[in-house]
Write a protein that holds these residues in place. Structure first.
Motif, short mmCIF file in Angstrom:
data_model
loop_
_atom_site.label_atom_id
_atom_site.label_comp_id
_atom_site.label_asym_id
_atom_site.label_seq_id
_atom_site.Cartn_x
_atom_site.Cartn_y
_atom_site.Cartn_z
N ASP A 169 0.85 -1.18 0.00
CA ASP A 169 0.00 0.00 0.00
C ASP A 169 0.89 1.24 0.00
OD1 ASP A 169 -1.91 1.91 0.17
OD2 ASP A 169 -2.87 1.17 1.99
N SER A 226 -0.19 4.37 -1.09
CA SER A 226 -1.07 5.51 -1.34
C SER A 226 -0.39 6.79 -0.88
CB SER A 226 -2.39 5.33 -0.61
OG SER A 226 -3.04 4.15 -1.03
N THR A 272 -1.37 -0.89 -4.22
CA THR A 272 -2.24 0.27 -4.17
C THR A 272 -1.38 1.52 -4.24
OG1 THR A 272 -3.83 -0.93 -2.80
CG2 THR A 272 -4.02 1.46 -2.85
N ASP A 294 -2.84 4.71 -5.04
CA ASP A 294 -3.81 5.78 -5.20
C ASP A 294 -3.19 7.12 -4.78
OD1 ASP A 294 -5.50 3.82 -5.98
OD2 ASP A 294 -6.62 3.74 -4.10
#
Length: 618
Positions: free
Chosen positions: A490, A492, A510, A512
């Protein structure tokens, strides 16, 4: 059958809905009917009917004033006037059989069911003007029954009898209702006959009155005075001048229209050129930025290579004072140095045997020879002959060969002394480094710290979970992360700007809203990764695997997507300004629109999904 002269007809439309009035009037006028008057007030319509001869009246059953359309029809039929027998067509909503029965009862000639069809409207109006009714009650009722799915009274009774055929009470109810309908029909026929008789009597009275009262003669017009020749000539001149003026006005208007068209065409051409120039400038800017990014990347790689080389050189440099080389200005004779080292190796105890003398205390050749004599006399074991001094410098190879057996003999006689480390070879004068290049004894070589990705990812995860209160945001700008494993991580809001992520593994990761501008992602595995809202401006994604990736609302301006795999990739709302998709496989992407694709840099080899086409630049 006599044909109807539509131009000689006069129609009246009574409807308080302006849209409905406009629809009916426009279609009737377009069909060629003479005069079509409209109003939304029943009193105005009644007054107009009494003063004018109307061919037919169209009344809406959904009037919201004066009791509705049925009330108006009833009042019109009850009036003792010449317009009492005017044909009436009622516009009724679909599926309301009760209104149809009431309209027939009050004297409506025909019905127009909403939604109104143009052919049915014209046909019924023409029949009404010819005073020919098509007896619509059964036809309209059957149509309404079909639209309602057979929910009329007869269908309901039939279904009840089929469900309970042995129920005598149901049969009795059906018989009583049939008798009631028959009575209603008789009442209707009686009222209709009465109305017809009244209308016939009214017509007879009107005819008698018309015969008794002579028609009024129109007032006689005074005889016109014949025009003279001069007056006729003057009138002709005026008409010719008016025609000429009208012709000039038409020519001027045509000229203005042509000029306006030329101006609009020139403006459109200028706008088109500006758009092409802007697109060309954007392409040139993208190429310059790409070249600058490549140059910057190359410089960064060169700097990293130089730092690695310097670090490797520091690691491989000799330790301070190990095999120290005398200064160039006071380099002693190799033979003298070997003779001076020999007695020291024989007498030195412990691990310091065979140590090289320091630069600062280079011995004098004569002193070294005199000091070696008493040491050789007192040393135990067989006596080792010393190397005679020479005025000229001995050969270094000969000195080393003579020294080697002597040192082996001395070590054999003294077993308690550890074996000395071999002396460093004498360097050539050309290979001797400068004093500034040799590290001092107290210098510490600083090693470049290695990047712990596991710790960085753990701190970033904690930073995300605590909303920035704990941990640390992953900030890896310009880092060399080639082939790094970020599978399922992750990242992000991470900062990976200008990072080298070639062949990196981001499967299921991820990213984002991450910052990946100017990053190098060639050959990276981004299958199933989520990059929603990420910044990828001017990044290199050539040959990357983007199958099933989420690229919604991603900034892909200036990105290189040549050779990338994009099966089932979602690019809804992505910015494709100057994105290089030449020869790219976009056939199976989702969310791509024509306006998005028009901003990209494509060619005829680009594979596109259905509905998107490539428009080559002019």
């Amino acid at each position: 059958m006599a044909a109807l002269d539509r131009k000689a007809t006069q129609l009246l439309i009574l409807d308080d809905d302006s849209d409905s009035r406009f629809f009916l009037r426009s279609n009737l006028m377009r069909a060629g009917f003479g005069e079509v008057h409209t109003t939304g007030d029943p009193h105005t319509a009644m007054t107009y009917l009494q003063r004018n001869k109307i061919s037919a009246v169209l009344v809406s059953s959904e009037l919201k004033v004066s009791g509705g359309g049925l009330t108006f029809v009833k009042e019109l039929r009850d009036k003792a006037s010449p317009s009492a027998d005017v044909p009436i067509l009622m516009v009724v909503p679909s599926g309301d059989a009760n209104i149809l029965q009431q309209g027939i009862h009050h004297g409506v000639n025909d019905f127009i069911v909403r939604p109104v069809s143009l052919s049915g409207l014209l046909k019924r109006v023409e029949n009404a003007c010819l005073k020919r009714s098509i007896t619509p009650n059964r036809e309209v009722l059957s149509k309404l029954d079909r639209r309602n799915g057979g929910n009329d009274r007869r269908s309901a009774e039939s279904r009840r009898l089929k469900q309970n055929p042995a129920d005598g009470q149901l049969k009795e109810d059906r018989r009583s209702k049939t008798e009631k309908r028959a009575g209603t029909r008789r009442d209707f026929d009686r009222k209709r006959n009465k109305a017809r008789a009244e209308r016939t009597a009214l017509k007879a009275d009107a005819k008698e009155k018309a015969v008794e009262k002579p028609p009024e003669k129109p007032p006689e017009k005074p005889p016109e005075k014949p025009m003279s020749r001069e007056e006729k000539a003057q009138l002709w001149k005026e008409e010719a001048a008016a025609a000429e003026a009208q012709k000039k006005r038409a020519a001027a208007k045509k000229k203005e229209e042509a000029k306006l068209w030329k101006e609009e065409a020139a403006a459109a051409e200028a706008q088109k050129k500006q758009a092409a120039a802007k697109k060309k400038e954007e392409a040139e800017l993208w190429e310059k930025e790409t070249a600058a990014a490549a140059k910057q990347k190359k410089q960064a790689e060169t700097a990293r290579t130089e730092r690695r080389n310097d670090f490797d050189a520091e690691l491989t440099a000799p330790e301070p004072n190990a095999g120290a080389v005398p200064e160039k200005e006071s380099a002693p004779d190799p033979a003298t140095t070997a003779e001076a080292r020999k007695p020291q190796e024989e007498t030195a105890p412990g691990p310091n045997a065979g140590a090289v003398p320091e630069k600062e205390s280079a011995p004098d050749p004569a002193t070294t020879a005199e000091a070696r004599k008493p040491q050789e006399e007192t040393a135990p074991g067989p006596k080792v002959s010393a190397v005679p001094e020479k005025e000229s410098s001995p050969d270094p190879a000969t000195t080393a060969e003579e020294q080697k057996p002597q040192e082996e003999t001395a070590r054999a006689e003294r077993p308690d002394v550890p074996e000395a480390e071999p002396a460093a070879p004498e360097p050539d004068e050309s290979d001797v480094p400068e004093e500034s290049d040799v590290p001092d004894e107290g210098d510490v070589v600083e090693e470049e710290p290695s990047l712990d990705l596991v710790a960085v990812l753990a701190d970033h995860k904690l930073w995300l979970e605590t909303s920035g209160k704990e941990g640390a945001k992953a900030s890896l700008p310009q880092e060399d992360l080639q082939g790094a494993d970020f599978k399922g991580a992750d990242l992000s809001n991470a900062n990976l700007k200008q990072a080298d992520l070639a062949d990196a593994l981001f499967e299921g990761a991820t990213l984002d809203w991450a910052d990946l501008r100017l990053s190098y992602l060639s050959g990276a595995n981004l299958i199933g990764a989520s990059l929603h809202g990420a910044k990828l401006r001017r990044a290199d994604l050539s040959l990357a695997k983007l199958d099933g990736a989420d690229l919604r609302a991603v900034d892909l301006a200036g990105v290189n997507l040549q050779g990338a795999s994009m099966k089932d990739t979602d690019i809804t709302g992505a910015n494709l300004l100057s994105t290089n998709v030449k020869g790219a496989h976009l056939k199976e992407v989702t969310g791509l629109t024509q306006s998005q694709f028009n901003k990209a840099l494509a060619d005829g080899d680009t594979e596109l999904p259905p509905g998107i086409r490539y428009i080559p630049p002019e």
